[in-house]
Design an enzyme around this catalytic site. Sequence first.
Site, PDB file in Angstrom:
ATOM      1  N   SER A   1     -18.731 -24.745 -21.869  1.00 53.37           N
ATOM      2  CA  SER A   1     -18.931 -23.654 -20.909  1.00 53.37           C
ATOM      3  C   SER A   1     -20.398 -23.637 -20.453  1.00 53.37           C
ATOM      4  O   SER A   1     -20.898 -24.671 -20.018  1.00 53.37           O
ATOM      5  CB  SER A   1     -18.496 -22.336 -21.555  1.00 53.37           C
ATOM      6  OG  SER A   1     -18.306 -21.349 -20.589  1.00 53.37           O
TER       7      SER A   1
ATOM      8  N   ARG B   1     -17.164  -7.160 -20.351  1.00 55.45           N
ATOM      9  CA  ARG B   1     -16.605  -8.052 -21.362  1.00 55.45           C
ATOM     10  C   ARG B   1     -15.095  -8.186 -21.204  1.00 55.45           C
ATOM     11  O   ARG B   1     -14.520  -9.258 -21.370  1.00 55.45           O
ATOM     12  CB  ARG B   1     -16.937  -7.504 -22.750  1.00 55.45           C
ATOM     13  CG  ARG B   1     -16.361  -8.285 -23.890  1.00 55.45           C
ATOM     14  CD  ARG B   1     -16.901  -9.692 -23.949  1.00 55.45           C
ATOM     15  NE  ARG B   1     -16.522 -10.374 -25.184  1.00 55.45           N
ATOM     16  CZ  ARG B   1     -16.788 -11.627 -25.448  1.00 55.45           C
ATOM     17  NH1 ARG B   1     -17.430 -12.367 -24.545  1.00 55.45           N
ATOM     18  NH2 ARG B   1     -16.436 -12.180 -26.566  1.00 55.45           N
TER      19      ARG B   1
ATOM     20  N   ASP C   1      -7.313 -24.355 -18.737  1.00 52.99           N
ATOM     21  CA  ASP C   1      -8.581 -23.656 -18.461  1.00 52.99           C
ATOM     22  C   ASP C   1      -8.685 -23.429 -16.951  1.00 52.99           C
ATOM     23  O   ASP C   1      -8.831 -24.374 -16.183  1.00 52.99           O
ATOM     24  CB  ASP C   1      -9.737 -24.535 -18.963  1.00 52.99           C
ATOM     25  CG  ASP C   1     -11.111 -23.880 -18.786  1.00 52.99           C
ATOM     26  OD1 ASP C   1     -11.210 -22.856 -18.086  1.00 52.99           O
ATOM     27  OD2 ASP C   1     -12.077 -24.401 -19.362  1.00 52.99           O
TER      28      ASP C   1
ATOM     29  N   HIS D   1      -9.623 -21.372 -21.334  1.00 52.90           N
ATOM     30  CA  HIS D   1     -11.014 -21.786 -21.509  1.00 52.90           C
ATOM     31  C   HIS D   1     -11.455 -21.709 -22.972  1.00 52.90           C
ATOM     32  O   HIS D   1     -12.211 -22.558 -23.456  1.00 52.90           O
ATOM     33  CB  HIS D   1     -11.895 -20.895 -20.639  1.00 52.90           C
ATOM     34  CG  HIS D   1     -13.346 -21.259 -20.659  1.00 52.90           C
ATOM     35  ND1 HIS D   1     -13.804 -22.497 -20.267  1.00 52.90           N
ATOM     36  CD2 HIS D   1     -14.457 -20.561 -21.017  1.00 52.90           C
ATOM     37  CE1 HIS D   1     -15.134 -22.538 -20.381  1.00 52.90           C
ATOM     38  NE2 HIS D   1     -15.546 -21.377 -20.835  1.00 52.90           N
ATOM     39  N   ASP D   2     -10.977 -20.694 -23.679  1.00 49.73           N
ATOM     40  CA  ASP D   2     -11.351 -20.509 -25.085  1.00 49.73           C
ATOM     41  C   ASP D   2     -10.948 -21.673 -25.982  1.00 49.73           C
ATOM     42  O   ASP D   2     -11.421 -21.751 -27.125  1.00 49.73           O
ATOM     43  CB  ASP D   2     -10.698 -19.233 -25.641  1.00 49.73           C
ATOM     44  CG  ASP D   2     -11.684 -18.067 -25.689  1.00 49.73           C
ATOM     45  OD1 ASP D   2     -12.832 -18.254 -25.255  1.00 49.73           O
ATOM     46  OD2 ASP D   2     -11.301 -16.981 -26.152  1.00 49.73           O
TER      47      ASP D   2
END
Lengths: 384, 384
Positions: free
Chosen positions: A159, A229, A324, A357-358
Amino acid sequence: MSAHVAPFPQVDHQRALFPEGLALDCGMAIAPLAVAYRTYGRLNAARSNAILVCHALTGDQYLAEPQPLTGKPGWWQTIVGPGRPLDTDRYFLICANVLGGCMGSTGPREEMTDAEGRPLGRPWGTDFPNVTIRDMVRAQKKLVEDLGIERLLAVVGGSMGGMQVLEWAATFPEAVYAAAPIATAAYHSAQNIAFHEVGRTSIHADPDWRGGRYWEDGRVPAKGLSVARMVAHITYLSEQALTRKFGRRLRGASALTFLEDVFEVESYLRHQGSTFVRRFDANSYLTITRAMDYFDLAAEHGGDLSAAFRGTRTRFFVASFSSDWLFPTTESRAIVRALNAAAANVSFVEIASDKGHDAFLLEEPDFHRALGGFLAGCADRLGI
Amino acid sequence: MSAHVAPFPQVDHQRALFPEGLALDCGMAIAPLAVAYRTYGRLNAARSNAILVCHALTGDQYLAEPQPLTGKPGWWQTIVGPGRPLDTDRYFLICANVLGGCMGSTGPREEMTDAEGRPLGRPWGTDFPNVTIRDMVRAQKKLVEDLGIERLLAVVGGSMGGMQVLEWAATFPEAVYAAAPIATAAYHSAQNIAFHEVGRTSIHADPDWRGGRYWEDGRVPAKGLSVARMVAHITYLSEQALTRKFGRRLRGASALTFLEDVFEVESYLRHQGSTFVRRFDANSYLTITRAMDYFDLAAEHGGDLSAAFRGTRTRFFVASFSSDWLFPTTESRAIVRALNAAAANVSFVEIASDKGHDAFLLEEPDFHRALGGFLAGCADRLGI
């Protein structure tokens, strides 16, 4: 740091101090410069086994040990350790808090200094200058030199960490034997800028933001930062991951009886938001999201991404994850195309994963094998 | 309505009033019921040429004429008119503000009534009951009957409008000759619920929200509602559309000199947010997003979506757009599969478009031809 700045507990971070400071891309200089960092494993006698690991937007230097504010395991704990891809028996790992961060490196939460480096008795806050990914990398370079390391075996990161990897390879090619940019892109897209802007607007909208001087009365813009967040967290997951985790499961017996927290996914997101504000500084969040938005490696090289890597001898390992959508595979392919055009040594893998993405932070055996193999191959070549 | 409720100008909407009110899915009844609506074209003598058009989350009944608060063209102006797909020379179009909306239909902004239907001198606000897509459809059914129409030639709508179309076909199959659910799904996904929750949290975080009683001092939670609109707006566009519109174009000469509104995409989003709060009510936004989140047509029919359409004689036209990631083609295909399992008459088209979810509102000639052809074919069969 001034006493009234305590939105979260003070921690005595391990830091390298550079009195000469750092000249920034924006034209300002900042001095002294502090770089908070952690290391794992041992530097060998030849000083040739060091790997710099670059963290993402809300990460920190606590790569593989409990984070001191939350007590939770390090953000990449699963991949670090004896026999693991980031093998602490073989490599010396360095992880530094980014410039602009809030875990001990020079940033908005640290004490402001004047042009002569004199402390001013209050935090930088919104007076902290705009920094770039390249500024972050220049600060890391100082640390690496300070540790007596001329050339890194590898720079690795996902990232925003991957942006730093690319910048390292472009700016200090001779100092990087191998580079592993993961789940990243050579520029921040319009959609990603837009999501960041929602978060920033939400922080600015919080009355506790107080024009960025929230530290004056010891408050933090918790609601605004929490919403920032929450929206970011959605972008880190895939639709499949959210559905697998929560689907449309209800928290109570009936959806129609109450208006808040009806679905499990909602309370999960709220929890993500509320725990985040206890460990992260709002001004840092603004500074770092901006640095990501500015990032456009091709623009730094006359609009030609391959020019960033011309003549490079660095070996590249580029990895993306199929689900992602924040840093999709197409953006990794664009990096690979530019590296190919620069005749670089590059391998690319798209990992099949439905975790979004994680995925780069999670248990993904295929990814771990591929990254571990790449690093081991590089170390073998150097006789480490 | 009480005089101190004026976050935006009062408009004298055309309304049908139903003193008997409406029994809601949540168990409450609401009386009287007002349904604000607009019509276009003329109802024929056989009362057989009526098409109900259902609007999306932030739409209204001003389908094809200037919206009275903004003065902007109707939300589906491009598709309505003589010779157009929604041909006003041939069809009688009806468009109603949804139950829970804020453009004249019974909703949080309208005057609260007690169980006996007596006005209480203040708006419903957060006391407005939870409503469902099915409740919205039941309110529309009353209007359609009031207009003397037994069977609609078609029910047409995109996004949340498409949810209403599906609900109409499932709940009142004999009243719907043809149904066109567009860019929609038979349930709201975990990711979509999550994005809605960010918007709701942002509204709740605004100090002007005041527990939903913001109308008491004539204020609105503008910042919170604006952030909600910003995040939603990103989901309505594709990455390609954002890139084509804005890319990484800067507003000023240098990205590094200021912290706000650096990129054009940011000021665009802020503008979207700030104009939205002048035309939309925050409590309505909460009510309607909840209704979307509740929607799960299969769950209403024992978990089997095809059971919702068993024995149907309605003709279906299902359309999706290739770059729509909010209501992706996979969700339209799931509807088509359920209709096939119910042996329904269904045609399906995925329109190639890079405009994202918003494509259904925009100039998309292939889509307009397909929808127009479907409706004309239905009208031909009925000899209209």
